[in-house]
Design a protein around this motif. Structure first.
Motif, PDB file in Angstrom:
ATOM      1  N   GLN A 137       0.704  -1.119   0.049  1.00 52.83           N
ATOM      2  CA  GLN A 137      -0.097  -0.168   0.006  1.00 52.83           C
ATOM      3  C   GLN A 137       0.875   1.014   0.036  1.00 52.83           C
ATOM      4  O   GLN A 137       1.694   1.487   1.038  1.00 52.83           O
ATOM      5  CB  GLN A 137      -1.100   0.178   0.979  1.00 52.83           C
ATOM      6  N   ARG A 138       0.775   2.108  -1.025  1.00 49.61           N
ATOM      7  CA  ARG A 138       1.511   3.267  -1.261  1.00 49.61           C
ATOM      8  C   ARG A 138       0.569   4.360  -0.988  1.00 49.61           C
ATOM      9  O   ARG A 138      -0.009   5.074  -1.910  1.00 49.61           O
ATOM     10  CB  ARG A 138       2.238   3.454  -2.742  1.00 49.61           C
ATOM     11  N   GLU A 139       0.474   4.831   0.186  1.00 51.61           N
ATOM     12  CA  GLU A 139      -0.584   5.884   0.877  1.00 51.61           C
ATOM     13  C   GLU A 139      -0.041   7.093   0.477  1.00 51.61           C
ATOM     14  O   GLU A 139       0.545   7.731   1.705  1.00 51.61           O
ATOM     15  CB  GLU A 139      -1.079   5.499   2.287  1.00 51.61           C
ATOM     16  N   LYS A 140       0.067   7.583  -0.600  1.00 53.59           N
ATOM     17  CA  LYS A 140       0.639   9.079  -0.724  1.00 53.59           C
ATOM     18  C   LYS A 140       0.201   9.387  -2.045  1.00 53.59           C
ATOM     19  O   LYS A 140      -0.137   8.772  -2.976  1.00 53.59           O
ATOM     20  CB  LYS A 140       2.357   9.086  -0.852  1.00 53.59           C
ATOM     21  N   GLY A 141      -0.042  10.701  -2.467  1.00 50.79           N
ATOM     22  CA  GLY A 141      -0.216  11.385  -3.759  1.00 50.79           C
ATOM     23  C   GLY A 141      -1.593  11.702  -3.740  1.00 50.79           C
ATOM     24  O   GLY A 141      -2.417  11.464  -2.952  1.00 50.79           O
ATOM     25  N   LYS A 142      -1.919  12.482  -5.023  1.00 55.69           N
ATOM     26  CA  LYS A 142      -3.279  13.262  -5.038  1.00 55.69           C
ATOM     27  C   LYS A 142      -4.505  12.175  -5.418  1.00 55.69           C
ATOM     28  O   LYS A 142      -4.110  11.199  -5.970  1.00 55.69           O
ATOM     29  CB  LYS A 142      -3.332  14.509  -6.166  1.00 55.69           C
ATOM     30  N   GLY A 143      -5.566  12.517  -5.156  1.00 55.49           N
ATOM     31  CA  GLY A 143      -6.631  11.891  -5.377  1.00 55.49           C
ATOM     32  C   GLY A 143      -6.908  11.816  -7.232  1.00 55.49           C
ATOM     33  O   GLY A 143      -6.463  12.750  -7.749  1.00 55.49           O
ATOM     34  N   ALA A 144      -7.865  11.054  -7.568  1.00 62.82           N
ATOM     35  CA  ALA A 144      -8.024  10.907  -8.992  1.00 62.82           C
ATOM     36  C   ALA A 144      -9.791  11.222  -9.172  1.00 62.82           C
ATOM     37  O   ALA A 144     -10.260  10.733  -8.362  1.00 62.82           O
ATOM     38  CB  ALA A 144      -7.777   9.639  -9.707  1.00 62.82           C
ATOM     39  N   LEU A 145      -9.825  12.134  -9.924  1.00 60.45           N
ATOM     40  CA  LEU A 145     -11.413  12.678 -10.194  1.00 60.45           C
ATOM     41  C   LEU A 145     -12.212  11.817 -11.017  1.00 60.45           C
ATOM     42  O   LEU A 145     -13.288  11.338 -10.909  1.00 60.45           O
ATOM     43  CB  LEU A 145     -11.635  13.792 -10.694  1.00 60.45           C
ATOM     44  N   HIS A 146     -11.397  11.029 -11.893  1.00 60.51           N
ATOM     45  CA  HIS A 146     -12.279  10.054 -12.831  1.00 60.51           C
ATOM     46  C   HIS A 146     -11.852   8.877 -12.918  1.00 60.51           C
ATOM     47  O   HIS A 146     -12.039   8.151 -14.002  1.00 60.51           O
ATOM     48  CB  HIS A 146     -12.303  10.643 -14.209  1.00 60.51           C
ATOM     49  N   ASN A 147     -11.098   8.210 -11.727  1.00 60.91           N
ATOM     50  CA  ASN A 147     -10.380   7.031 -11.820  1.00 60.91           C
ATOM     51  C   ASN A 147     -10.383   6.649 -10.217  1.00 60.91           C
ATOM     52  O   ASN A 147     -10.295   7.585  -9.399  1.00 60.91           O
ATOM     53  CB  ASN A 147      -9.329   6.954 -12.401  1.00 60.91           C
ATOM     54  N   TRP A 148     -10.038   5.371 -10.051  1.00 57.39           N
ATOM     55  CA  TRP A 148      -9.520   5.269  -8.393  1.00 57.39           C
ATOM     56  C   TRP A 148      -8.295   5.697  -8.301  1.00 57.39           C
ATOM     57  O   TRP A 148      -7.322   5.388  -9.187  1.00 57.39           O
ATOM     58  CB  TRP A 148      -9.735   3.713  -8.333  1.00 57.39           C
ATOM     59  N   LYS A 149      -7.916   6.107  -7.281  1.00 62.47           N
ATOM     60  CA  LYS A 149      -6.739   6.677  -7.080  1.00 62.47           C
ATOM     61  C   LYS A 149      -5.792   5.456  -6.820  1.00 62.47           C
ATOM     62  O   LYS A 149      -5.858   4.384  -6.278  1.00 62.47           O
ATOM     63  CB  LYS A 149      -6.594   7.313  -5.486  1.00 62.47           C
ATOM     64  N   ASN A 150      -4.582   5.489  -7.404  1.00 60.44           N
ATOM     65  CA  ASN A 150      -3.374   4.431  -7.442  1.00 60.44           C
ATOM     66  C   ASN A 150      -2.873   4.478  -6.208  1.00 60.44           C
ATOM     67  O   ASN A 150      -1.901   5.242  -5.684  1.00 60.44           O
ATOM     68  CB  ASN A 150      -2.485   4.775  -8.379  1.00 60.44           C
ATOM     69  N   ALA A 151      -2.988   3.589  -5.254  1.00 61.35           N
ATOM     70  CA  ALA A 151      -2.431   3.524  -3.755  1.00 61.35           C
ATOM     71  C   ALA A 151      -1.829   2.080  -3.510  1.00 61.35           C
ATOM     72  O   ALA A 151      -1.583   1.767  -2.510  1.00 61.35           O
ATOM     73  CB  ALA A 151      -3.360   3.954  -2.904  1.00 61.35           C
ATOM     74  N   MET A 152      -1.423   1.516  -4.633  1.00 57.51           N
ATOM     75  CA  MET A 152      -0.572   0.153  -4.734  1.00 57.51           C
ATOM     76  C   MET A 152       0.338   0.097  -5.336  1.00 57.51           C
ATOM     77  O   MET A 152       0.357   0.469  -6.674  1.00 57.51           O
ATOM     78  CB  MET A 152      -1.687  -0.992  -4.778  1.00 57.51           C
ATOM     79  N   GLU A 153       1.384  -0.750  -5.234  1.00 55.79           N
ATOM     80  CA  GLU A 153       2.433  -1.119  -6.140  1.00 55.79           C
ATOM     81  C   GLU A 153       2.775  -2.380  -5.955  1.00 55.79           C
ATOM     82  O   GLU A 153       2.597  -3.256  -4.850  1.00 55.79           O
ATOM     83  CB  GLU A 153       3.880  -0.081  -5.838  1.00 55.79           C
ATOM     84  N   ASP A 154       3.454  -2.932  -6.967  1.00 60.60           N
ATOM     85  CA  ASP A 154       3.898  -4.566  -6.849  1.00 60.60           C
ATOM     86  C   ASP A 154       5.172  -4.917  -6.694  1.00 60.60           C
ATOM     87  O   ASP A 154       6.113  -3.902  -7.254  1.00 60.60           O
ATOM     88  CB  ASP A 154       3.208  -5.268  -8.145  1.00 60.60           C
TER      89      ASP A 154
END
Length: 322
Positions: A137-154
């Motif tokens: 879980q990468r809990e950082k960064g701005k939210g997205a208005l037209h998509n799910w916020k990207n909060a994960m990396e592999d």
């Protein structure tokens, strides 16, 4: 223009008067010869030019954090997003040669995000036996208005030989709060009752929700745009290497893998093309000599996020590593 920082901003910087002191800790690629000692080295140069000078089967563990398939400026060195096929070609231009540096019993971790994870799995399958995919879980960064916020990396986990590789699950157990403690005969069952709260040591899964991204109040923070947390790499290094083993990072960046390797008594080897990043890594390595702490890792275990006060308030006990 010079960046102005708040008074309590702890982001690591290298001042002009420090450069000459740190430069000797960095080896230019042109100085890497056949008799070069690769232990505990930062090599500055283009990876493709350096790889053939590094002996095969030298690394016990390789951690790879390449540019993701995004347009990103790495302090004057830009990487441009491209098609899936073109990104695969980019990975294949160096990944096979990186795998040649891995010992037959070694492990490799390859980092990425959702956009490029399919390409990462493809090249891993071509060279190694894939054992797992870690999602953190990468809990950082701005939210997205037209998509799910990207909060994960592999992070893809692969080995040369699925029958013979090192993995120490005891070294990477996590200390979690017990929300609904269960007792047997009136005594705690599989958890510890302490004055600071109730905790259980658990085996790690392939989903990690306890990682904090470096930010301005953390001394490990740099201005690198995609810096990985020390705690994240500590898990990989403790699980898949022994003390004294060599950890190789072909995209060293600001030096997290080397710093964590030093703090955990491993040897390191890193390649990085950006001189400024090499200087940051060198300074971080110097600081690690006097401060081997890793945020979120204490008493031989990894703690949940937001338990720092509890970690500091209680003394270590003989049972903490059990």
């Amino acid at each position: 223009m010079e960046k102005r920082r708040a008074k309590n901003n702890r982001t690591l910087t290298v001042e002009p008067d420090e450069v000459e002191r740190l430069r000797p800790l960095i080896t230019p690629a042109g100085r890497v010869t056949a008799d070069f000692d690769f232990d505990n080295r930062i090599i500055q140069g283009d990876l493709l030019a350096v790889l053939d000078r590094i002996p095969d089967r030298v690394a016990d563990l390789i951690i790879v954090d390449p540019p993701y398939n995004l347009s990103k400026n790495f302090h004057g060195m830009s990487f441009q997003a491209r098609s899936h096929e073109a990104y695969l070609d980019y990975l294949r231009s160096w990944f096979h040669r990186v795998c040649e540096k891995l010992k037959s019993t070694g492990s490799l971790y390859l980092c990425g995000d959702w956009r490029c994870t399919a390409a990462l799995q493809t090249v891993m399958d071509e060279e190694l036996t894939v054992l797992n995919r870690i999602t953190w879980q990468r809990e950082k960064g701005k939210g997205a208005l037209h998509n799910w916020k990207n909060a994960m990396e592999d992070i893809w986990f692969g080995v040369k030989d699925a029958r013979h590789y090192y993995f120490d699950v005891e070294a990477v157990k996590q200390k979690r709060r017990v929300i609904a403690p269960y007792r047997q005969d009136g005594k705690p069952k599989d958890w510890q009752e302490t004055s600071a709260g109730n905790f259980r040591l658990t085996c790690p899964s392939n989903f990690w929700d306890d990682i904090s991204i470096p930010f301005w109040s953390m001394p490990e923070n740099t201005d690198h745009p995609t810096q990985k947390p020390e705690k994240l790499y500590a898990k990989l290094i403790l699980a898949s290497s022994r003390e004294g083993d060599l950890v190789f990072d072909p995209f060293l960046g600001s030096g997290t893998s080397a710093v964590v390797a030093r703090k955990l008594n491993r040897r390191y080897l890193g390649v990085e093309v950006n001189e400024e990043y090499c200087l940051w890594a060198a300074k971080r390595l110097c600081l690690a000599e006097s401060d081997p702490s890793i945020q979120g890792y204490a008493d031989g275990v990894f703690w949940e996020r937001n338990t720092l006060a509890v970690q500091k308030s209680r003394p270590a006990t003989p049972h903490d590593k059990d």
